[in-house]
Enzyme design. Structure first.
Site, mmCIF file in Angstrom:
data_model
loop_
_atom_site.group_PDB
_atom_site.id
_atom_site.type_symbol
_atom_site.label_atom_id
_atom_site.label_comp_id
_atom_site.label_asym_id
_atom_site.label_seq_id
_atom_site.Cartn_x
_atom_site.Cartn_y
_atom_site.Cartn_z
ATOM 1 N N GLY A 1 -7.074 -44.459 6.229
ATOM 2 C CA GLY A 1 -6.636 -43.926 7.512
ATOM 3 C C GLY A 1 -6.728 -44.894 8.663
ATOM 4 N NE ARG B 1 -12.523 -42.264 8.447
ATOM 5 C CZ ARG B 1 -11.504 -41.945 7.664
ATOM 6 N NH1 ARG B 1 -11.361 -40.722 7.205
ATOM 7 N NH2 ARG B 1 -10.610 -42.852 7.342
ATOM 8 C CB VAL B 2 -11.550 -38.336 13.295
ATOM 9 C CG1 VAL B 2 -10.123 -37.819 13.254
ATOM 10 C CG2 VAL B 2 -12.508 -37.226 13.722
ATOM 11 C CB THR C 1 -2.088 -40.252 1.013
ATOM 12 O OG1 THR C 1 -1.212 -40.947 0.118
ATOM 13 C CG2 THR C 1 -1.534 -38.856 1.240
ATOM 14 N N GLY C 2 -4.088 -42.497 2.105
ATOM 15 C CA GLY C 2 -4.737 -43.800 1.906
ATOM 16 C C GLY C 2 -5.647 -44.127 3.074
ATOM 17 C CB THR D 1 -4.776 -37.599 2.100
ATOM 18 O OG1 THR D 1 -5.933 -38.183 2.685
ATOM 19 C CG2 THR D 1 -3.940 -36.961 3.185
ATOM 20 C CG ASP E 1 -4.504 -41.402 8.157
ATOM 21 O OD1 ASP E 1 -5.557 -41.094 7.557
ATOM 22 O OD2 ASP E 1 -3.413 -41.532 7.579
#
Ligand code: GLY
Length: 391
Positions: free
Chosen positions: A293, A267-268, A290-291, A239, A270
């Site tokens: 979500g 899938r969504v 980042t990471g 990200t 963060d």
């Protein structure tokens, strides 16, 4: 610092110290740029911070701020460089696809002066989701468009339909698909007989691959062991996040991603969720992440970091406090290592109204990018809470 905020800062610090969270190793890794004293005249904008892969985004955003661009345009054009880069397989063009081999992108932008946000989620075939998100912010009354609607909105605004799946990303996806289960009809690597010579796997229009097939991440360690039965089940997340503060004190922030690779279609994460992967308050500052979500969504991570700063914490302290919050609220056994700490990594970035900035990750070894007056942007170590295994 006014009396009220100093008092709340002291109260917050005391609470953290009592909880044993202001650990010596974290203080020892306080990166440059962090400052406890708000309104330090030496720490005004322009300042731009980003995830490590956003280093070129910092320089581009700083360049555009110097030319008088709105901070939202500056950060969006900054991350556009990362979105356009086929070699970054965590963002935009070249991003790793979902379980069906389709690239789906998420992004949101927040504009401090108007306290407006715009976002797109699960958008396909559009290379620059952050630019579309900014159009949503500026040209609609909505905060978030998803899937087909987001795509059609982008097309109506003149964005081009493009194939986002690079050969590298397609090979990664096929590796995963072949090795995901011994019970399906795709042969795992160790089930295939060795050929008698070189094999010609390229399609007529493809050039020879110039890279290896190693999955990678810019979000730190993946502690899940590869097993012979499921050797490629690595859920890799990347990200890009970027926040900017103008010389005049205005703030904007953006996060853009291709999300979790091999995710369930639809899938969504963060990154397009305001308050989770990105948040900004023009009176306080901005934060992004980042990471993994899912962990940021269930903890409202970015909004919480901005709130921590409002209560008087420095940017780095706010990011570390968020790490502690994540550790405390990770309760599912499948997400825990034997010592009870998370088996995934998260990185947090924070920029305060006075130009102070900082970052922290759950595990050691993280880095981030910062432009704080002159380029090129610096790469700085992140504070952290947990020692990376085998580090
Ligand atoms: N942080 C990116 C994602 O989980 O989608």
């Amino acid at each position: 610092m006014d009396h009220t905020s100093r008092r709340s800062f002291l109260a917050a610090s005391a609470a953290l110290a009592a909880a044993g969270v202001l650990q010596a190793h974290a203080r020892a890794h306080q990166p440059q740029g962090d400052a406890k004293a708000p309104n330090d005249p030496h720490k005004r904008g322009p300042v731009v911070i980003a995830s490590l892969n956003g280093r070129p985004a910092c320089d581009r955003a700083a360049e555009l701020l110097a030319q008088g661009y709105d901070p939202a345009d500056a950060v969006v054009q900054g991350v556009r460089i990362v979105e356009d880069d086929p070699n970054d397989d965590s963002v935009g063009y070249g991003g790793l696809p979902n379980a069906d081999g389709v690239v789906e992108l998420d992004s949101c932008v927040m504009h401090g002066p108007t306290h407006k946000s715009g976002a797109v989620a699960g958008i396909r075939n559009i290379k620059n989701p952050a630019m579309v998100a900014l159009r949503v912010l500026r040209e609609t009354d909505h905060c978030l468009l998803v899937g087909e609607g987001a795509y059609l909105f982008a097309i109506s605004k003149g964005f081009r339909h493009e194939d986002l799946l690079t050969d590298h990303a397609r090979r990664e996806w096929l590796n995963w698909k072949h090795n995901m289960s011994r019970d399906d009809d795709w042969l795992n690597d160790d089930e295939r007989d060795a050929p008698s010579g070189k094999t010609w796997d390229l399609l007529p229009w493809q050039s020879a691959p110039g890279d290896d097939n190693t999955p990678r991440t810019n979000d730190g360690p993946d502690f899940r062991k590869k097993t012979s039965a499921r050797p490629y089940i690595m859920e890799v997340t990347g990200t890009v996040h970027c926040s900017a503060l103008t010389a005049g004190g205005d703030i904007a922030s953006v996060t853009s991603t291709s999300g979790l690779n091999w995710k369930i279609p639809g899938r969504v994460g963060d990154s397009p969720i305001i308050g989770a992967g990105n948040y900004c308050d023009n009176d306080i500052g901005a934060a992004g992440s980042t990471g993994r979500g899912e962990a940021n969504i269930t903890t409202c991570a970015s909004a919480r970091i901005v709130d921590f700063m409002e209560r008087g914490m420095s940017p780095t302290e706010a990011c570390l406090a968020m790490c502690d919050y994540i550790v405390k609220h990770t309760k599912e056994k499948r997400l825990l290592r034997p010592d009870g700490t998370p088996n995934f990594d998260l990185k947090f970035y924070a920029l305060r109204k006075d130009g102070a900035y900082g970052a922290a990750s759950l595990f050691s070894g993280g880095q981030f990018s910062a432009f704080d007056g002159s380029g090129p942007a610096k790469v700085l170590p992140m504070a952290f809470r947990l020692q990376r295994p085998n580090a």
